[in-house]
Design a protein around this motif. Structure first.
Motif, PDB file in Angstrom:
ATOM      1  N   VAL A   1     -31.593  67.734  64.366  1.00  0.00           N
ATOM      2  CA  VAL A   1     -32.674  68.462  63.708  1.00  0.00           C
ATOM      3  C   VAL A   1     -33.165  67.739  62.469  1.00  0.00           C
ATOM      4  CG1 VAL A   1     -32.013  70.702  64.621  1.00  0.00           C
ATOM      5  CG2 VAL A   1     -31.079  69.946  62.433  1.00  0.00           C
ATOM      6  N   PRO A   2     -34.418  67.864  62.168  1.00  0.00           N
ATOM      7  CA  PRO A   2     -35.422  68.653  62.857  1.00  0.00           C
ATOM      8  C   PRO A   2     -35.943  67.961  64.124  1.00  0.00           C
ATOM      9  CG  PRO A   2     -36.435  67.525  61.022  1.00  0.00           C
ATOM     10  CD  PRO A   2     -34.958  67.230  60.952  1.00  0.00           C
ATOM     11  N   VAL A   3     -36.282  68.793  65.094  1.00  0.00           N
ATOM     12  CA  VAL A   3     -36.895  68.325  66.334  1.00  0.00           C
ATOM     13  C   VAL A   3     -38.217  69.075  66.477  1.00  0.00           C
ATOM     14  CG1 VAL A   3     -36.695  68.243  68.853  1.00  0.00           C
ATOM     15  CG2 VAL A   3     -34.669  67.895  67.434  1.00  0.00           C
ATOM     16  N   VAL A   4     -39.277  68.341  66.772  1.00  0.00           N
ATOM     17  CA  VAL A   4     -40.597  68.939  66.947  1.00  0.00           C
ATOM     18  C   VAL A   4     -41.023  68.743  68.392  1.00  0.00           C
ATOM     19  CG1 VAL A   4     -43.031  68.865  66.275  1.00  0.00           C
ATOM     20  CG2 VAL A   4     -41.242  68.555  64.549  1.00  0.00           C
ATOM     21  N   LEU A   5     -41.424  69.841  69.026  1.00  0.00           N
ATOM     22  CA  LEU A   5     -41.989  69.792  70.370  1.00  0.00           C
ATOM     23  C   LEU A   5     -43.482  70.065  70.268  1.00  0.00           C
ATOM     24  CD1 LEU A   5     -39.456  71.934  72.470  1.00  0.00           C
ATOM     25  CD2 LEU A   5     -39.345  69.513  71.908  1.00  0.00           C
ATOM     26  N   VAL A   6     -44.260  69.340  71.031  1.00  0.00           N
ATOM     27  CA  VAL A   6     -45.696  69.590  71.154  1.00  0.00           C
ATOM     28  C   VAL A   6     -45.970  69.818  72.627  1.00  0.00           C
ATOM     29  CG1 VAL A   6     -48.019  68.653  70.879  1.00  0.00           C
ATOM     30  CG2 VAL A   6     -46.281  68.192  69.144  1.00  0.00           C
ATOM     31  N   ASP A   7     -46.522  70.964  72.935  1.00  0.00           N
ATOM     32  CA  ASP A   7     -46.814  71.342  74.320  1.00  0.00           C
ATOM     33  C   ASP A   7     -45.570  71.238  75.199  1.00  0.00           C
ATOM     34  OD1 ASP A   7     -49.498  71.812  73.654  1.00  0.00           O
ATOM     35  OD2 ASP A   7     -50.017  69.717  73.997  1.00  0.00           O
TER      36      ASP A   7
ATOM     37  N   VAL B   1     -41.269  63.577  60.787  1.00  0.00           N
ATOM     38  CA  VAL B   1     -42.528  63.881  61.455  1.00  0.00           C
ATOM     39  C   VAL B   1     -43.634  63.079  60.780  1.00  0.00           C
ATOM     40  CG1 VAL B   1     -44.144  65.694  62.126  1.00  0.00           C
ATOM     41  CG2 VAL B   1     -41.705  66.216  61.916  1.00  0.00           C
ATOM     42  N   ASP B   2     -44.326  62.268  61.568  1.00  0.00           N
ATOM     43  CA  ASP B   2     -45.451  61.493  61.072  1.00  0.00           C
ATOM     44  C   ASP B   2     -46.708  62.355  61.221  1.00  0.00           C
ATOM     45  OD1 ASP B   2     -47.860  59.551  61.917  1.00  0.00           O
ATOM     46  OD2 ASP B   2     -46.519  58.505  60.522  1.00  0.00           O
ATOM     47  N   ALA B   3     -47.348  62.672  60.094  1.00  0.00           N
ATOM     48  CA  ALA B   3     -48.499  63.575  60.096  1.00  0.00           C
ATOM     49  C   ALA B   3     -49.645  63.052  60.965  1.00  0.00           C
ATOM     50  CB  ALA B   3     -48.983  63.816  58.672  1.00  0.00           C
ATOM     51  N   ALA B   4     -49.952  61.777  60.860  1.00  0.00           N
ATOM     52  CA  ALA B   4     -51.072  61.210  61.633  1.00  0.00           C
ATOM     53  C   ALA B   4     -50.786  61.265  63.130  1.00  0.00           C
ATOM     54  CB  ALA B   4     -51.335  59.772  61.198  1.00  0.00           C
TER      55      ALA B   4
ATOM     56  N   HIS C   1     -32.477  69.408  54.448  1.00  0.00           N
ATOM     57  CA  HIS C   1     -33.603  68.883  53.670  1.00  0.00           C
ATOM     58  C   HIS C   1     -34.643  68.190  54.544  1.00  0.00           C
ATOM     59  CE1 HIS C   1     -31.252  65.180  53.970  1.00  0.00           C
ATOM     60  NE2 HIS C   1     -32.324  64.515  53.598  1.00  0.00           N
ATOM     61  N   LEU C   2     -34.220  67.554  55.630  1.00  0.00           N
ATOM     62  CA  LEU C   2     -35.188  66.943  56.545  1.00  0.00           C
ATOM     63  C   LEU C   2     -36.016  68.016  57.251  1.00  0.00           C
ATOM     64  CD1 LEU C   2     -33.122  64.047  58.180  1.00  0.00           C
ATOM     65  CD2 LEU C   2     -34.878  63.875  56.403  1.00  0.00           C
ATOM     66  N   CYS C   3     -35.385  69.161  57.530  1.00  0.00           N
ATOM     67  CA  CYS C   3     -36.105  70.266  58.165  1.00  0.00           C
ATOM     68  C   CYS C   3     -37.175  70.814  57.226  1.00  0.00           C
ATOM     69  CB  CYS C   3     -35.144  71.382  58.566  1.00  0.00           C
ATOM     70  SG  CYS C   3     -33.889  70.851  59.755  1.00  0.00           S
ATOM     71  N   ALA C   4     -36.856  70.897  55.935  1.00  0.00           N
ATOM     72  CA  ALA C   4     -37.825  71.368  54.940  1.00  0.00           C
ATOM     73  C   ALA C   4     -39.009  70.404  54.859  1.00  0.00           C
ATOM     74  CB  ALA C   4     -37.159  71.528  53.586  1.00  0.00           C
ATOM     75  N   GLN C   5     -38.726  69.106  54.875  1.00  0.00           N
ATOM     76  CA  GLN C   5     -39.802  68.106  54.849  1.00  0.00           C
ATOM     77  C   GLN C   5     -40.657  68.204  56.107  1.00  0.00           C
ATOM     78  OE1 GLN C   5     -37.761  64.381  54.345  1.00  0.00           O
ATOM     79  NE2 GLN C   5     -37.272  64.784  52.187  1.00  0.00           N
ATOM     80  N   ALA C   6     -40.007  68.352  57.264  1.00  0.00           N
ATOM     81  CA  ALA C   6     -40.735  68.472  58.529  1.00  0.00           C
ATOM     82  C   ALA C   6     -41.594  69.733  58.535  1.00  0.00           C
ATOM     83  CB  ALA C   6     -39.759  68.496  59.704  1.00  0.00           C
ATOM     84  N   ARG C   7     -41.071  70.834  57.995  1.00  0.00           N
ATOM     85  CA  ARG C   7     -41.817  72.092  57.935  1.00  0.00           C
ATOM     86  C   ARG C   7     -43.106  71.908  57.130  1.00  0.00           C
ATOM     87  NH1 ARG C   7     -38.407  74.708  55.200  1.00  0.00           N
ATOM     88  NH2 ARG C   7     -37.107  75.212  56.995  1.00  0.00           N
ATOM     89  N   GLU C   8     -43.025  71.198  56.011  1.00  0.00           N
ATOM     90  CA  GLU C   8     -44.211  70.962  55.184  1.00  0.00           C
ATOM     91  C   GLU C   8     -45.267  70.167  55.955  1.00  0.00           C
ATOM     92  OE1 GLU C   8     -43.161  69.125  51.481  1.00  0.00           O
ATOM     93  OE2 GLU C   8     -41.793  70.756  50.938  1.00  0.00           O
TER      94      GLU C   8
END
Length: 129
Positions: free
Chosen positions: A92-98, A107-110, A43-50
């Motif tokens: 998970v979820p883990v987000v990579l940027v560059d 995941v904080d949108a701002a 469920h956290l992955c689904a939230q992060a995906r959104e």
């Protein structure tokens, strides 16, 4: 060559697109700046995906989602956990940027949008268009 000048790699030339969008390599399409590692039923992955989908749409960036439990090339579905499942396990979820870890669990949108607007990084330095 000054420290701020990127070094060329034999056979691979890096270039930046014209201001908007991800970095590309010659002969290839756009490279996703954002990678979301997750798993089915999380469920956290689904939230992060959104959040990632919303922010990348707003910033005109692409993202790629990777299922850490999916077998990699050459692996069978019944084999022992793959390298990604072993590496990320319950993180998970883990987000990579560059290519750098940006977020785990939430995941904080701002914050994600600010990271994408700063531009891509290579070797710890921001690439200017």
């Amino acid at each position: 060559m000054s420290p701020a000048t990127p070094r060329a790699r034999p056979g691979r030339w890096w270039r930046r697109s014209s201001g908007v969008g991800p970095a590309t390599t010659a002969g290839e399409g756009p490279q996703e700046r954002v990678v979301l590692y997750g798993r089915t039923g999380c469920h956290l992955c689904a939230q992060a995906r959104e959040v990632v989908a919303e922010v990348t749409a707003r910033t005109r960036e692409a993202f790629r989602e990777v299922d850490v439990d999916a077998p990699a090339e050459g692996e069978e579905a019944g084999d022992a956990p793959g390298a990604l499942a072993t590496r990320y396990g319950e993180l998970v979820p883990v987000v990579l940027v560059d290519g750098e870890q940006h977020a785990v669990y939430h995941v904080d949108a701002a914050r994600l949008e600010a990271a994408l607007r700063r531009g891509p990084r290579r070797g710890g330095r921001r690439v200017r268009p």
